[in-house]
Design a protein around this motif. Sequence first.
Motif, PDB file in Angstrom:
ATOM      1  N   LEU A 138       0.730  -1.282  -0.234  1.00 54.45           N
ATOM      2  CA  LEU A 138       0.358  -0.041  -0.359  1.00 54.45           C
ATOM      3  C   LEU A 138       0.382   1.375  -0.065  1.00 54.45           C
ATOM      4  CD1 LEU A 138      -2.873  -1.079   2.192  1.00 54.45           C
ATOM      5  CD2 LEU A 138      -2.494  -1.082   0.134  1.00 54.45           C
ATOM      6  N   ASN A 166       0.662   4.036   2.929  1.00 62.36           N
ATOM      7  CA  ASN A 166      -0.284   3.696   4.104  1.00 62.36           C
ATOM      8  C   ASN A 166      -0.088   2.369   4.511  1.00 62.36           C
ATOM      9  OD1 ASN A 166      -1.374   6.015   4.053  1.00 62.36           O
ATOM     10  ND2 ASN A 166      -1.731   6.162   2.508  1.00 62.36           N
ATOM     11  N   GLU A 167       0.677   1.400   4.658  1.00 65.07           N
ATOM     12  CA  GLU A 167       1.572   0.081   4.574  1.00 65.07           C
ATOM     13  C   GLU A 167       0.967  -0.716   6.270  1.00 65.07           C
ATOM     14  OE1 GLU A 167       2.174  -3.376   2.878  1.00 65.07           O
ATOM     15  OE2 GLU A 167       1.976  -1.946   2.744  1.00 65.07           O
ATOM     16  N   SER A 220       0.836  -7.479   6.131  1.00 61.08           N
ATOM     17  CA  SER A 220       1.721  -7.803   5.409  1.00 61.08           C
ATOM     18  C   SER A 220       2.804  -8.228   5.528  1.00 61.08           C
ATOM     19  CB  SER A 220       1.657  -6.328   4.080  1.00 61.08           C
ATOM     20  OG  SER A 220       2.355  -5.742   5.315  1.00 61.08           O
TER      21      SER A 220
END
Length: 632
Positions: free
Chosen positions: A184, A187-188, A194
């Motif tokens: 992302l 904005n991980e 993840s």
Amino acid sequence: MLSWLPEHRDAGACLRQAQAAGDGPTMLATARMLAGHRRDAQFTNRIDRLARAALAATPTPALAEARVAILSSHTIDHLVPAVRVAGLHRGMVIEVHAGDYGQFRSPMIMGCPWIERFAPHMILFAIDLPALLEPIPLSAGRDAVETSLAHIMEELRQLWSLARERFGAQPVQQTFLPQASPLLGSNEALLPASPWSCCARLNDLLRQASQQGEVLLLDVANQLPGIGEGRLYDEVRWYQAKQLVNPLVAPAYGELVARLAAAVIGRSRKSLVLDLDNTLWGGVVGDDGVENLRLGQGSAEGEAYIAFQRYVARLAERGIIIAVCSKNDHATARSVFDRHPDMQIAFDDIACFVANWADKASNLRHIARTLNIGLDSMVFVDDNPAEREIIRRELPEVAVPELPEDPAGYMQCIADGGYFESLGLTSEDLARSGDYTANNQRAAVRASTTDMDGYLQSLDMTLTAGPISSFDRSRAAQLINKSNQFNLTTRRRTADELHPLLEDARNVILAFRLRDRFGDNGLISVIVARPDAAWSGGELLIDTWLMSCRVLGRGVELAALCALRSAAVQAGATALIGEYRPSGRNGMVEAHYEKLGFERIAADTPGEETFWRMSLQDGQVARHHLKLELTI
């Protein structure tokens, strides 16, 4: 690579000349010299080969020794030469033993003969995240992720504990590198499951464990990207050879490991010595005047010097001793501290201020004597390349970072050099700079006094002796691992290794605190006396006796002996056995026991150590000038 080190004009020719000479000491001296210069991975390996040949021909070099075991889940052999060369740069011979590929669990859990024989000072766990974490579905919530990471942390804690308990080594955990790209982008964090988010969160948990004293960190995730060249993690290297750390950044990786090894065996630097003109401010105060110096808001250069001064002040706050060595008129140099409104460092924050027209090598020797520290404890910062080169030649023990031309880079240069690596921070560390300033005040009183007895009495000293409390355990371990000069045996022990000694009622273990009319010096000495099979049941072997060099010359050792005698008698001992083990750096205490009235005795054990005996049934300790408070 290694931008804080100077460049060598003809390093290759210098190395080839040393190889051709074939002389062990010459090869080792050349390897040490070249290790202190900028070098890429290929040349680092060449230096390592030269050093290995030199050490084979010089089996007992006068260098500190550190033993590092590396247990890894990936290929690590390509990084080992860089660790050894970085150690040479710090005056150490680092012996590295890398375990078998992928074997980081079984040596700890099942035991490992080679680790037992190697007796490492520290065990580095270099583990990649895929070796610990099964893939988690992206749909997993934060609670599920936290549960998985908690299991990993529990396994790591078990490995750290076994490193201490089974092998007596300091555990070091390498932080995890993100091997997967974000899904992302910025904005991980919205995807807690993840791989990138799991890696970041696990590193946060490692830092929390480090703050709680569970482990030391080798923070490659934060530090290597700033001091290496090329990509830290290279997918091609990973899939071809399972190399997590790119070989191109091996010299920088070696520096990080060597810094920690130096800290573990007490070889970190203690003092930052600063030039003034064009180092702490822009301009030359003797020519430009205080009002025209470039220091303060409104210009890029002036703001850079403010930022650098604030960095120096923070180093002083964490316990680094700040000194000044400047070619200048003393009164003119001091006037900047007294008059300039933008100075971020107070004159009273400087433990030793030397501004004169003598050569700086002589002044640095004077500062070392004044502060009671070794030259190898000092980092000298000077904007003048000629002065830097002179100090490197005249005083090779002193670290001299290669400052960039722009003062905006001064902070990062010193930080990248990693001179002040620390295993922890104690209240004594935070007060150390003030302690050395107070020592200068004591020296001033001494200089104006011709009567030594009168001087010592005027200090109004009180020595408190008692067991090592839980509050003092960290500081005591720090002293044990850092003290080199006033250290009779240089035995090293971590806080965890002290614990079983403290629990044994047969042992006499004392911590000493000293205060005088100038201030509180904190915990300054540790003595460990214990029964030993080589001596009779009524005798205690003084296993460890060390003292901070900043309190030398005040009769503390006499008062400490009085306290030790009292505690030993109370424990039922009939005599004390003193041991002196030469280390190459503790020659100042070679005659320690003889001066205290011990008698030398023959010992059956071979080696260079000497043994001394003092009966507790007769004899008196010489008079001292300290008030002694015993809390045993």
